[in-house]
Design a protein around this motif. Structure first.
Motif, short mmCIF file in Angstrom:
data_model
loop_
_atom_site.label_atom_id
_atom_site.label_comp_id
_atom_site.label_asym_id
_atom_site.label_seq_id
_atom_site.Cartn_x
_atom_site.Cartn_y
_atom_site.Cartn_z
N LEU A 147 0.79 -1.23 0.00
CA LEU A 147 0.00 0.00 0.00
C LEU A 147 0.82 1.29 0.00
O LEU A 147 0.35 2.32 -0.44
CB LEU A 147 -0.95 0.01 1.22
CG LEU A 147 -1.93 -1.17 1.31
CD1 LEU A 147 -2.67 -1.14 2.64
CD2 LEU A 147 -2.92 -1.12 0.16
N THR A 207 -1.82 7.22 6.68
CA THR A 207 -3.22 7.21 6.25
C THR A 207 -3.48 6.20 5.14
O THR A 207 -4.63 5.84 4.89
CB THR A 207 -3.65 8.62 5.75
OG1 THR A 207 -2.65 9.12 4.87
CG2 THR A 207 -3.81 9.55 6.93
N VAL A 208 -2.42 5.72 4.48
CA VAL A 208 -2.65 4.71 3.44
C VAL A 208 -2.67 3.30 4.02
O VAL A 208 -2.86 2.34 3.29
CB VAL A 208 -1.58 4.78 2.33
CG1 VAL A 208 -1.61 6.14 1.65
CG2 VAL A 208 -0.20 4.48 2.88
N CYS A 209 -2.45 3.17 5.33
CA CYS A 209 -2.38 1.85 5.95
C CYS A 209 -3.62 1.53 6.76
O CYS A 209 -4.43 2.40 7.03
CB CYS A 209 -1.15 1.76 6.87
SG CYS A 209 0.34 1.32 5.98
#
Lengths: 238, 238
Positions: free
Chosen positions: A144, A223-225
């Motif tokens: 991600l 925030t992408v995790c």
DNA sequence: CGAGGGTTTGAAGTGCATCAAATAGTGTGG
DNA sequence: CCACACTATTTGATGCACTTCAAACCCTCG
């Protein structure tokens, strides 16, 4: 003498003292320089090792010399112990990446104790579970996060280890190794770090990184995790 | 009744029969359709599950709906049991990806037994170690293999599971899931599979893959890795 | 101070992702 | 058993991220 003894290792925290004393009688301490290979992937395993200073990388290597780094460990960490569950062969190679003091202990003793001492088996299970969480997270990160975010995440993990409210962290070994550990090339690391500077306002001077805005950094990286900052149970080695 | 019972699960192979009988008295079997979520990452864990038919994916998800698949499991596999070592919270989400029969058992019983029964603890350690090897290998694959090679490697693992000298394998669930499991997009999967056809002479018809030249396939996929074919201890789930 | 590795920078290429749309496949209700 | 709805898969066009190759720079340590 030694900076650390076995009882300082998380795995052995609540371990039977007699067993630890017995292990210590078989201890062999050695100092190694950068570049020294402790053991190779597939070697028959007679010892496990404890790092009392320095850094060690665990990796796998193709015949062409390409490497995949599996983990990078500092002092107070143990390595090679999982050979117990791998037909007594090391499941990876281990190389000193920063001059280190390494103590070796007989693997057979550990294996024997684990099979009979349920407390130790449980401790080992907990440490394996922690390792599993780390790898699960690593898979997620590789899936991600982009290069800059992986670097930022790495910096955050280092920061958590150092201090509650860190303002500065220090990359403790070659950037080339960090790059490989994060699954990218040195050139990409260099460029992605530059990108991270402009995105999050961190300042980089050599191997020192100044963190003036932790929130901005974690927002960019986390925030992408699936986990919000800080990554569950995370520090640099977990 | 059930196609499989607990003693068919690798983890419980040499387990105390009384304990297994006790677990079975608390068993709840349910049939689920594709899309059903068994539990979410972070949920409090009261049960662990055994798959008696169908397929389940384990994954983590961001708030934006991006997913990282951690594992994909078929019948005779267990899931959710590691919550024992994670403060009784599931460390991932689990979703049915092919209509399945799932049996649930109380996690507390398992936890209790592991803490007191060293044989079971050792079995659990071995299964954790196996999982760890799988993840280490996964990191390596993501680092060293390109998309087509990862697919080929996946096919080889499926083939090993089926037969000694397989001539045909069947992708048992959506290609979209395979793609995500291998860390790529469906479009990339489709194109990379086409590339793999021209590179290794496999034939693909829907979800059936004809393997006329195993050696060519493994040469293309495995030479970039640290282990030569077949990947150490590998089948599709290991 | 000079050699050698570590690090950065530049230019160009490759692989995978993205967006969009067509096609194939599957399950459903009539 | 068929037609429809919906999903899975493929294909095309384009963009971006990371890699590769090459060269300069820099830093450390003998």
């Amino acid at each position: 003498m030694a900076k650390y003894s076995l009882k300082d290792i998380v795995l052995f925290e609540n371990c039977d003292q007699n067993f630890l004393r017995k292990l210590e009688t078989h201890a062999h301490k050695r100092r190694h320089n950068k570049g020294k290979v402790l053991f190779f992937h597939g070697d028959e395993a007679r010892s496990f090792f404890v790092i009392t200073s320095g850094w060690v990388k665990l990796y796998r290597e193709t015949t062409e010399g390409e490497q995949a780094i599996i983990n990078v460990l500092p002092e107070k960490h143990i390595l090679g112990e999982t050979a117990i569950f791998n037909s007594n062969n090391y499941p990876y190679s281990a190389e000193i990446i920063k001059a280190a003091e390494i103590v070796s202990y007989p693997l057979a003793e550990l294996k024997n104790e684990i099979q009979t001492n349920n407390n130790l088996a449980m401790a080992m299970l907990n440490s394996m579970a922690e390792y599993r969480r780390r790898l699960d997270r690593e898979i997620e990160h590789r899936t991600l996060q982009n290069a800059a975010q992986r670097i930022g995440c790495f910096i955050l993990r280092m920061a958590q280890q150092d201090d509650k409210t860190p303002t500065e962290v220090h990359i403790p070994y070659d950037k080339t190794i960090v790059a490989a550990h994060l699954g990218m090339k040195p050139e990409t690391f260099s460029r992605a770090l530059t990108k991270l500077k402009t995105k999050t306002g961190i300042k980089v001077t050599g191997s020192t990184i100044e963190l003036n805005n932790l929130e901005q950094l974690s927002h960019y990286c986390c925030t992408v995790c699936s986990s919000t900052f800080p990554c569950e149970n995370s520090n640099i080695t977990k």
